[in-house]
Design a protein around this motif. Structure first.
Motif, PDB file in Angstrom:
ATOM      1  N   VAL A   1      79.531  15.715  51.912  1.00 35.73           N
ATOM      2  CA  VAL A   1      78.609  15.714  53.049  1.00 35.73           C
ATOM      3  C   VAL A   1      79.071  14.647  54.035  1.00 35.73           C
ATOM      4  CG1 VAL A   1      76.235  15.445  53.839  1.00 35.73           C
ATOM      5  CG2 VAL A   1      76.679  16.416  51.583  1.00 35.73           C
ATOM      6  N   ILE A   2      79.369  15.088  55.260  1.00 34.54           N
ATOM      7  CA  ILE A   2      79.842  14.175  56.307  1.00 34.54           C
ATOM      8  C   ILE A   2      78.905  14.271  57.507  1.00 34.54           C
ATOM      9  CG2 ILE A   2      81.683  13.750  57.988  1.00 34.54           C
ATOM     10  CD1 ILE A   2      83.671  14.712  55.927  1.00 34.54           C
ATOM     11  N   SER A   3      78.525  13.136  58.050  1.00 36.42           N
ATOM     12  CA  SER A   3      77.761  13.139  59.298  1.00 36.42           C
ATOM     13  C   SER A   3      78.673  12.634  60.419  1.00 36.42           C
ATOM     14  CB  SER A   3      76.515  12.264  59.189  1.00 36.42           C
ATOM     15  OG  SER A   3      76.854  10.906  58.981  1.00 36.42           O
TER      16      SER A   3
ATOM     17  N   HIS B   1      66.021  17.190  56.173  1.00 37.01           N
ATOM     18  CA  HIS B   1      67.056  16.243  55.714  1.00 37.01           C
ATOM     19  C   HIS B   1      67.204  16.338  54.200  1.00 37.01           C
ATOM     20  CE1 HIS B   1      66.123  13.385  59.347  1.00 37.01           C
ATOM     21  NE2 HIS B   1      66.642  14.534  59.710  1.00 37.01           N
ATOM     22  N   ASN B   2      66.073  16.206  53.510  1.00 43.96           N
ATOM     23  CA  ASN B   2      66.095  16.227  52.040  1.00 43.96           C
ATOM     24  C   ASN B   2      66.574  17.572  51.512  1.00 43.96           C
ATOM     25  OD1 ASN B   2      65.124  13.568  51.703  1.00 43.96           O
ATOM     26  ND2 ASN B   2      63.032  14.248  52.092  1.00 43.96           N
ATOM     27  N   LEU B   3      66.203  18.644  52.208  1.00 37.61           N
ATOM     28  CA  LEU B   3      66.610  19.975  51.783  1.00 37.61           C
ATOM     29  C   LEU B   3      68.126  20.141  51.875  1.00 37.61           C
ATOM     30  CD1 LEU B   3      66.032  22.940  51.028  1.00 37.61           C
ATOM     31  CD2 LEU B   3      65.677  23.387  53.454  1.00 37.61           C
ATOM     32  N   LEU B   4      68.725  19.684  52.966  1.00 39.66           N
ATOM     33  CA  LEU B   4      70.169  19.827  53.128  1.00 39.66           C
ATOM     34  C   LEU B   4      70.932  19.069  52.040  1.00 39.66           C
ATOM     35  CD1 LEU B   4      70.491  19.469  57.013  1.00 39.66           C
ATOM     36  CD2 LEU B   4      70.643  21.568  55.669  1.00 39.66           C
ATOM     37  N   ILE B   5      70.475  17.868  51.725  1.00 40.87           N
ATOM     38  CA  ILE B   5      71.136  17.084  50.675  1.00 40.87           C
ATOM     39  C   ILE B   5      70.950  17.749  49.315  1.00 40.87           C
ATOM     40  CG2 ILE B   5      71.213  14.846  49.511  1.00 40.87           C
ATOM     41  CD1 ILE B   5      72.299  14.898  52.423  1.00 40.87           C
TER      42      ILE B   5
ATOM     43  N   PHE C   1      79.211  19.996  53.685  1.00 37.74           N
ATOM     44  CA  PHE C   1      78.365  19.977  54.879  1.00 37.74           C
ATOM     45  C   PHE C   1      78.962  19.004  55.892  1.00 37.74           C
ATOM     46  CE2 PHE C   1      75.448  21.910  51.994  1.00 37.74           C
ATOM     47  CZ  PHE C   1      74.436  22.509  52.740  1.00 37.74           C
ATOM     48  N   VAL C   2      79.089  19.462  57.135  1.00 36.09           N
ATOM     49  CA  VAL C   2      79.444  18.580  58.245  1.00 36.09           C
ATOM     50  C   VAL C   2      78.287  18.661  59.229  1.00 36.09           C
ATOM     51  CG1 VAL C   2      81.068  18.045  60.082  1.00 36.09           C
ATOM     52  CG2 VAL C   2      81.900  18.998  57.928  1.00 36.09           C
ATOM     53  N   ILE C   3      77.652  17.520  59.468  1.00 32.53           N
ATOM     54  CA  ILE C   3      76.402  17.506  60.242  1.00 32.53           C
ATOM     55  C   ILE C   3      76.554  16.603  61.456  1.00 32.53           C
ATOM     56  CG2 ILE C   3      73.922  17.029  60.155  1.00 32.53           C
ATOM     57  CD1 ILE C   3      74.154  17.266  57.053  1.00 32.53           C
ATOM     58  N   VAL C   4      76.479  17.200  62.635  1.00 33.11           N
ATOM     59  CA  VAL C   4      76.416  16.428  63.881  1.00 33.11           C
ATOM     60  C   VAL C   4      74.956  16.081  64.132  1.00 33.11           C
ATOM     61  CG1 VAL C   4      76.572  16.638  66.390  1.00 33.11           C
ATOM     62  CG2 VAL C   4      78.507  17.322  64.969  1.00 33.11           C
ATOM     63  N   THR C   5      74.673  14.804  64.325  1.00 36.96           N
ATOM     64  CA  THR C   5      73.271  14.403  64.478  1.00 36.96           C
ATOM     65  C   THR C   5      73.134  13.106  65.263  1.00 36.96           C
ATOM     66  OG1 THR C   5      71.211  13.939  63.278  1.00 36.96           O
ATOM     67  CG2 THR C   5      73.254  13.165  62.268  1.00 36.96           C
ATOM     68  N   HIS C   6      71.989  12.974  65.939  1.00 41.41           N
ATOM     69  CA  HIS C   6      71.599  11.702  66.546  1.00 41.41           C
ATOM     70  C   HIS C   6      70.606  10.968  65.656  1.00 41.41           C
ATOM     71  CE1 HIS C   6      73.090  13.425  70.445  1.00 41.41           C
ATOM     72  NE2 HIS C   6      73.465  12.160  70.591  1.00 41.41           N
TER      73      HIS C   6
ATOM     74  N   GLU D   1      68.540   8.532  60.101  1.00 40.61           N
ATOM     75  CA  GLU D   1      68.121   8.795  58.723  1.00 40.61           C
ATOM     76  C   GLU D   1      69.013   9.855  58.085  1.00 40.61           C
ATOM     77  OE1 GLU D   1      64.408  10.768  56.185  1.00 40.61           O
ATOM     78  OE2 GLU D   1      64.131  10.307  58.314  1.00 40.61           O
ATOM     79  N   LEU D   2      69.214  10.963  58.799  1.00 43.84           N
ATOM     80  CA  LEU D   2      70.064  12.027  58.277  1.00 43.84           C
ATOM     81  C   LEU D   2      71.512  11.573  58.177  1.00 43.84           C
ATOM     82  CD1 LEU D   2      70.573  14.896  57.358  1.00 43.84           C
ATOM     83  CD2 LEU D   2      70.560  15.627  59.746  1.00 43.84           C
ATOM     84  N   ALA D   3      72.002  10.886  59.196  1.00 42.70           N
ATOM     85  CA  ALA D   3      73.397  10.441  59.196  1.00 42.70           C
ATOM     86  C   ALA D   3      73.694   9.531  58.005  1.00 42.70           C
ATOM     87  CB  ALA D   3      73.713   9.707  60.497  1.00 42.70           C
TER      88      ALA D   3
END
Length: 218
Positions: free
Chosen positions: A29-31, A177-181, A191-196, A199-201
């Motif tokens: 998992v990468i943010s 957030h918790n669901l994706l993890i 998972f590659v997640i672009v986010t502002h 908490e998620l990052a």
């Protein structure tokens, strides 16, 4: 899983990506964070083969994306990559169930089996009572969970998420957030997640920061 080397992209005189190197392992998992205009979404689009770079190499699951025809790229996307967008991109005329199994039908899979798997995914995401509701009959959080289920229907190797919680309130965002993890741990997909969203990052195994078309941390 994905290996990108020296990726560059320009629009006219504007250079958006300036030699990006990124390697993503199976199950990781990468943010990706950074200010608007840093090139995050553009990079995600290139990793997902939605856009072609001006230069550089891209390997996805041992396949050189730049050697593939448009048809082969479409098949690669359908099989290997799931997408989650900020604004759901659900088809308003279709039910939740139909939105989820549509990519499976596009991949020439059996409708009965596709419907069964879509039902299982929606149940996993606690939407078993919303199968036959259309998007305008669902809350924002429910719509985004439908989009997550759709991204998983073909059991892709990697999920690319662009601001997946950016359009949700804090409660629904935290739940997603918790669901994706949890999905990453249960399904072992990358998972590659672009986010502002910090908490998620910070929940990711690796947090990459982009600035002016470059990655400054790995």
């Amino acid at each position: 899983m994905i290996e990108a080397k020296n990726i560059t992209l320009s629009y006219g005189n504007l250079q958006v990506l300036k030699g990006i190197d990124i390697s993503i392992k199976k199950g990781e998992v990468i943010s990706i964070v950074g200010a608007s205009g840093a090139g995050k979404t553009t990079l995600l689009n290139i990793l997902g083969t939605l856009e072609k770079p001006c230069s550089g190499g891209l390997i996805i699951n041992n396949k050189n994306a730049h050697n593939l025809s448009d048809k082969e790229l479409s098949l690669l996307r359908n099989k290997e990559i799931g997408f989650i967008f900020q604004f759901h991109n659900l088809i308003p005329e279709l039910t939740a169930l139909e939105n989820v199994y549509l990519p499976s039908l596009i991949g020439k899979k059996d409708k009965k089996e596709s419907t069964k798997k879509a039902t299982e995914l929606l149940s996993l995401l606690k939407l078993e009572n919303r199968l036959h509701h259309r998007p305008n009959e669902l809350s924002g959080g429910e719509q985004q969970r439908v989009a997550v289920a759709r991204s998983l229907i073909n059991a892709p190797s990697i999920i690319l998420a662009d601001e997946p919680t950016g359009n949700l309130d804090s409660k629904n965002a935290s739940e997603l957030h918790n669901l994706l993890i949890k999905l990453n741990k249960d399904l072992h997909q990358s998972f590659v997640i672009v986010t502002h969203n910090d908490e998620l990052a910070n929940m990711a195994e690796r947090r990459l920061e982009m600035k002016d078309g470059k990655i400054f941390s790995r």
